[in-house]
Design a protein around this motif. Structure first.
Motif, PDB file in Angstrom:
ATOM      1  N   VAL A   1      -4.278  54.987 -98.440  1.00 21.58           N
ATOM      2  CA  VAL A   1      -4.288  56.450 -98.245  1.00 21.58           C
ATOM      3  C   VAL A   1      -3.354  56.832 -97.106  1.00 21.58           C
ATOM      4  CG1 VAL A   1      -5.723  58.456 -97.706  1.00 21.58           C
ATOM      5  CG2 VAL A   1      -6.654  56.593 -99.104  1.00 21.58           C
ATOM      6  N   THR A   2      -3.502  56.159 -95.979  1.00 21.31           N
ATOM      7  CA  THR A   2      -2.614  56.383 -94.840  1.00 21.31           C
ATOM      8  C   THR A   2      -2.337  55.047 -94.160  1.00 21.31           C
ATOM      9  OG1 THR A   2      -4.461  56.778 -93.296  1.00 21.31           O
ATOM     10  CG2 THR A   2      -3.515  58.699 -94.391  1.00 21.31           C
ATOM     11  N   TYR A   3      -1.160  54.962 -93.572  1.00 25.00           N
ATOM     12  CA  TYR A   3      -0.816  53.777 -92.788  1.00 25.00           C
ATOM     13  C   TYR A   3       0.120  54.189 -91.670  1.00 25.00           C
ATOM     14  CZ  TYR A   3       1.480  49.343 -91.549  1.00 25.00           C
ATOM     15  OH  TYR A   3       1.999  48.267 -90.858  1.00 25.00           O
ATOM     16  N   ARG A   4      -0.323  54.010 -90.460  1.00 24.55           N
ATOM     17  CA  ARG A   4       0.507  54.217 -89.287  1.00 24.55           C
ATOM     18  C   ARG A   4       0.754  52.846 -88.681  1.00 24.55           C
ATOM     19  NH1 ARG A   4      -1.633  58.271 -85.064  1.00 24.55           N
ATOM     20  NH2 ARG A   4       0.465  57.913 -84.294  1.00 24.55           N
ATOM     21  N   PRO A   5       1.959  52.308 -88.841  1.00 23.73           N
ATOM     22  CA  PRO A   5       2.239  50.956 -88.356  1.00 23.73           C
ATOM     23  C   PRO A   5       1.749  50.738 -86.928  1.00 23.73           C
ATOM     24  CG  PRO A   5       4.115  51.788 -89.572  1.00 23.73           C
ATOM     25  CD  PRO A   5       3.149  52.939 -89.446  1.00 23.73           C
ATOM     26  N   LEU A   6       1.077  49.607 -86.740  1.00 24.22           N
ATOM     27  CA  LEU A   6       0.575  49.154 -85.444  1.00 24.22           C
ATOM     28  C   LEU A   6      -0.635  49.936 -84.943  1.00 24.22           C
ATOM     29  CD1 LEU A   6       3.979  48.776 -83.547  1.00 24.22           C
ATOM     30  CD2 LEU A   6       2.803  47.046 -84.919  1.00 24.22           C
ATOM     31  N   ARG A   7      -1.043  51.015 -85.659  1.00 24.99           N
ATOM     32  CA  ARG A   7      -2.124  51.857 -85.176  1.00 24.99           C
ATOM     33  C   ARG A   7      -3.367  51.802 -86.059  1.00 24.99           C
ATOM     34  NH1 ARG A   7       0.363  51.147 -81.727  1.00 24.99           N
ATOM     35  NH2 ARG A   7       1.481  52.446 -80.231  1.00 24.99           N
ATOM     36  N   ARG A   8      -3.216  52.167 -87.326  1.00 26.16           N
ATOM     37  CA  ARG A   8      -4.380  52.194 -88.199  1.00 26.16           C
ATOM     38  C   ARG A   8      -3.938  52.366 -89.646  1.00 26.16           C
ATOM     39  NH1 ARG A   8      -6.868  58.196 -86.852  1.00 26.16           N
ATOM     40  NH2 ARG A   8      -4.973  59.367 -87.327  1.00 26.16           N
ATOM     41  N   ALA A   9      -4.864  52.084 -90.542  1.00 29.49           N
ATOM     42  CA  ALA A   9      -4.632  52.291 -91.969  1.00 29.49           C
ATOM     43  C   ALA A   9      -5.962  52.656 -92.606  1.00 29.49           C
ATOM     44  CB  ALA A   9      -4.054  51.040 -92.619  1.00 29.49           C
ATOM     45  N   VAL A  10      -5.903  53.423 -93.689  1.00 35.46           N
ATOM     46  CA  VAL A  10      -7.088  53.748 -94.467  1.00 35.46           C
ATOM     47  C   VAL A  10      -6.787  53.436 -95.925  1.00 35.46           C
ATOM     48  CG1 VAL A  10      -8.688  55.544 -95.204  1.00 35.46           C
ATOM     49  CG2 VAL A  10      -7.800  55.567 -92.864  1.00 35.46           C
ATOM     50  N   LEU A  11      -7.664  52.655 -96.554  1.00 38.05           N
ATOM     51  CA  LEU A  11      -7.523  52.325 -97.963  1.00 38.05           C
ATOM     52  C   LEU A  11      -8.725  52.845 -98.732  1.00 38.05           C
ATOM     53  CD1 LEU A  11      -6.338  49.637 -96.222  1.00 38.05           C
ATOM     54  CD2 LEU A  11      -5.586  49.093 -98.545  1.00 38.05           C
TER      55      LEU A  11
END
Length: 444
Positions: free
Chosen positions: A149-159
């Motif tokens: 759904v979202t991916y901010r490199p080095l910070r967080r991701a939502v699947l």
């Protein structure tokens, strides 16, 4: 130290060579045809560095490669060495080797990784594997969909994981896997439990089938499995009617319901406290508006410095339309509680209004934003004035939030003329918010 504008330029110019560090042999193909490598995300964190995510064509094996100038630990084996299955590599680029950079600027450290082996998010390599998702969070169900759904490199991701019972009657279930840095996972777990115990409409934590708990302490991955919350994003309601069919006092009540123990959490800086960094990022994105941005920054800061923020209270920290769900005319979901902690109510309201103001620069279908600003701004101002905080301070801090969103208009890999008008509309929104501050009582 390299100027951060040169970070962006170097990562763009050297893309093929950098990606080839973890995908050997692709450089000639990329150089012969630019279509093989597409920049899909660019994240500029002022003062920290620049991160870029590249997508590879099917001909090159597909997938993604991340590149960053943020400071990261060297791979096992030292610089220029690959570290395990993540294919994580670091190189150091002398300033003298890149035109336009002062040779005295020294070396630029660049880290490269083959997605999903993000060096800060080890859980991403777990949450993206269907078999591992099933083994940990399915209840005898089949996995029928797994999507980032979202991916901010080095910070967080939502699947998002879609599950269903095997039959004969298929019962669907949707869960979300939030991947964060392992060092902040326990803090986020605490925040979710704290708000759930207070009765706020946050996603519930799901048990890990292997451990029988919502989080296995021995698991360093940093993954939180969460239930789906019903409702639709507030942004959809704002697009429809500016949110004027909703009672703004419901949003005031939601913040009032944040429990007192939130004050014991770690405090995070408000958007307005980082105005200088965001203004710098905006100037990097819009060099032609550099002087206009400097003047705007100075005027906003002058108001911030001369207005009271009020007492310290529990705050959400990222309170805006994307993190609020609406169901049956009420707030049915409060998402993204990573920044929950002590702060000032004016900054939560400013976050809401600043994001609201730039929506027309995101999508031209937001034609009711002016009504929305009046509708919500009036209620928020009335609440703040009970505590001695003026509307002048509210609108100036909202302007600071709008400034923080200017650089985000930049679309990786796209020609400047395709995204620059959106960035300028966000700049204009920030100026309009400051104008509201000037009209709210004393002139700034």
């Amino acid at each position: 130290m390299w100027p951060e504008a040169q970070h962006v330029a170097f990562l763009t110019d050297a893309a093929a060579r950098l990606v080839a560090l973890v995908r050997p042999g692709i450089e000639p193909a990329v150089r012969s045809s630019g279509r093989h490598l597409r920049q899909v995300q660019l994240q500029h964190r002022p003062g920290a560095g620049v991160s870029v995510l590249y997508e590879l064509s099917v001909e090159l094996g597909g997938g993604f490669v991340g590149v960053t100038t943020e400071t990261l630990p060297a791979p096992a084996g030292g610089p220029d060495a690959a570290a395990g299955p993540g294919h994580y590599v670091q190189v150091r680029v002398p300033a003298s080797s890149y035109p336009g950079v002062d040779p005295a600027a020294g070396e630029l450290a660049v880290s490269v990784w083959d997605h999903p082996h993000d060096p800060r998010l080890p859980g991403l390599a777990v949450a993206t594997v269907p078999e591992l998702v099933v083994s940990r969070w399915a209840r005898g169900e089949r996995l029928v969909g797994l999507q980032t759904v979202t991916y901010r490199p080095l910070r967080r991701a939502v699947l998002r994981a879609d599950l269903t019972t095997p039959g004969p009657i298929a019962v669907p279930r949707r869960i979300y896997l939030k991947v964060v840095r392992p060092d902040v996972a326990d803090e986020l777990l605490l925040r979710h439990r704290m708000l759930a115990a207070a009765g706020l409409p946050v996603p519930r934590l799901l048990e890990d089938a292997r451990a029988g708990t919502a989080h296995a302490p021995e698991d360093p991955a940093g993954i939180l499995a969460l239930t789906e919350v019903t409702g639709r994003p507030l942004s959809q309601q704002i697009m429809h009617d500016g949110g004027t069919s909703l009672d703004p006092d419901a949003f005031v009540a939601l913040l009032d319901a944040l429990p007192e123990p939130v004050l014991d959490l770690k405090r995070r800086p408000a958007w307005s406290e980082r105005l200088d960094r965001y203004a710098h990022a905006a100037r990097t994105a819009l060099p032609g508006a550099a002087e206009r941005l400097r003047q705007l920054e100075a005027r906003i800061q002058a108001v911030i410095d001369t207005t009271d923020r009020g007492r310290t209270v529990p705050t959400h920290g990222d309170f805006y339309e994307a993190n609020l769900l609406i169901g049956e005319g009420r707030v049915s979901g409060l998402l993204d509680v990573d920044s929950l902690g002590p702060g000032h109510r004016v900054d939560d309201y400013a976050c809401f209004l600043g994001h609201l103001a730039v929506l027309p620069g995101v999508d031209e279908r937001y034609v009711h934003v002016e009504e929305a600003l009046a509708h919500f701004g009036s209620a928020f101002r009335i609440d703040l004035e009970r505590h001695g905080v003026t509307g002048r301070g509210l609108w100036a801090r909202a302007a600071a939030v709008a400034v923080s969103l200017i650089a985000g208009a930049r679309v990786p890999g796209a020609p400047r003329e395709s995204w620059e008008p959106s960035a300028y509309r966000r700049l204009a929104a920030a100026e309009q918010l400051l104008a509201l501050a000037r009209r709210s009582g004393l002139v700034a």
